[in-house]
Design an enzyme around this catalytic site. Structure first.
Site, mmCIF file in Angstrom:
data_model
loop_
_atom_site.group_PDB
_atom_site.id
_atom_site.type_symbol
_atom_site.label_atom_id
_atom_site.label_comp_id
_atom_site.label_asym_id
_atom_site.label_seq_id
_atom_site.Cartn_x
_atom_site.Cartn_y
_atom_site.Cartn_z
ATOM 1 N N HIS A 176 0.830 -1.202 0.000
ATOM 2 C CA HIS A 176 0.000 0.000 0.000
ATOM 3 C C HIS A 176 0.868 1.258 0.000
ATOM 4 C CE1 HIS A 176 -2.996 2.821 2.048
ATOM 5 N NE2 HIS A 176 -3.515 2.524 0.864
ATOM 6 N N HIS A 205 -0.787 11.071 -2.574
ATOM 7 C CA HIS A 205 -2.120 10.676 -2.107
ATOM 8 C C HIS A 205 -3.091 11.846 -2.002
ATOM 9 C CE1 HIS A 205 -5.222 9.689 0.884
ATOM 10 N NE2 HIS A 205 -5.159 8.467 0.397
HETATM 11 O O1 G3P Z 1 -6.461 1.597 -2.978
HETATM 12 C C1 G3P Z 1 -6.702 1.245 -1.649
HETATM 13 C C2 G3P Z 1 -6.604 2.433 -0.733
HETATM 14 O O2 G3P Z 1 -5.396 3.092 -1.003
HETATM 15 C C3 G3P Z 1 -7.752 3.401 -0.887
HETATM 16 O O3 G3P Z 1 -7.714 4.442 0.035
HETATM 17 O O4 G3P Z 1 -7.153 6.688 0.872
HETATM 18 O O5 G3P Z 1 -5.473 4.868 1.058
HETATM 19 O O6 G3P Z 1 -6.002 5.848 -1.163
HETATM 20 P P1 G3P Z 1 -6.532 5.500 0.199
HETATM 21 MG MG MG Z 2 -4.763 4.630 -2.404
#
Ligand code: G3P
Ligand code: MG
Length: 221
Positions: A6, A48
């Site tokens: 992630h 992000h």
């Molecule tokens: O793609 C999974 C996750 O990353 C979605 O939420 O806010 O971490 O981008 P976020």
């Molecule tokens: Mg994400």
């Protein structure tokens, strides 16, 4: 089950940086997730938030930056905010990519890059912004799509997957139980769960039979 880093391996290195992607690869991930925005000078970059404030030493909206100014920012431990091209250069061939569209005008440029590189089978494109996914479906249906959902009720998500031709549903850990997973599988879809860092949750998700797990600590998967 897919091991998905992630924002790279952001439990260990600054999120959404090349260092974080390199770390995730070194930990043996199958796939790396990162977030994509478009900036004023036209490039797609990996960050992000809508603002640079949280993850860099700069201030202001990502969309207001040109590449030269953006590259002066420190995204953590001396890392720069990567362009999408740099991220793909590093990852493709070593792992697959989950490209999450964050900005509102990313889809067309992303399609161009995927086509130029001919990497249809190397990535999946996800978003909470279903308008962006619809553009991709209409312009280039060969690109695999995933619906991102914070929605507890599954019926609307399944319908959306059908409308967009998405084969993957990426969902928040908070909503997932065995019945949730089984319902998605019965619909012929895959379920990938974010963001799962606690070993107890990781084990539970594996027991439910999920297809992929996003983790900041992909070595725990
Ligand atoms: O793609 C999974 C996750 O990353 C979605 O939420 O806010 O971490 O981008 P976020
Ligand atoms: Mg994400």
């Amino acid at each position: 089950m897919l091991k998905i880093g992630h924002r790279g391996a952001c439990g260990y290195e600054p999120e959404n940086t090349l260092k974080s992607f390199q770390k995730a690869l070194s930990l043996g991930v199958d796939m790396i997730e990162f977030d994509v925005h478009k900036i004023k000078s036209g490039e797609l970059v990996i960050i992000h938030d809508d603002y640079v404030d949280r993850t860099t030493n700069g201030r202001g909206l990502v969309a207001d930056y040109d590449l030269e100014s953006l590259r002066k920012l420190d995204a953590g431990r001396g890392e720069k905010i990567p362009t999408l091209d740099e991220a793909l250069d590093l990852i493709i061939g070593k792992g697959r990519v989950n490209t999450e569209i964050k900005g509102v005008d990313v889809a067309e440029d992303l399609i161009k890059i995927i086509k130029q590189r001919n990497i249809f089978d190397q990535l999946i494109v996800s978003s909470f912004n279903y308008g962006q996914l619809l553009i991709i479906k209409n312009l280039e249906p060969r690109i695999p799509l995933a619906i991102l959902s914070e929605e507890f009720r599954l019926a609307p998500c399944l319908e959306l997957c059908q409308q967009l031709g998405a084969k993957d549903l990426n969902v928040n850990l908070a909503y997932v139980d065995k019945e949730y997973v089984d319902t998605i599988h019965r619909a012929g879809l895959r379920i990938n769960v974010y963001t799962v860092n606690d070993p107890v949750d990781i084990l539970r998700m594996k027991e439910y039979g999920v297809d992929g797990i996003f983790s900041n600590y992909p070595d725990r998967l």
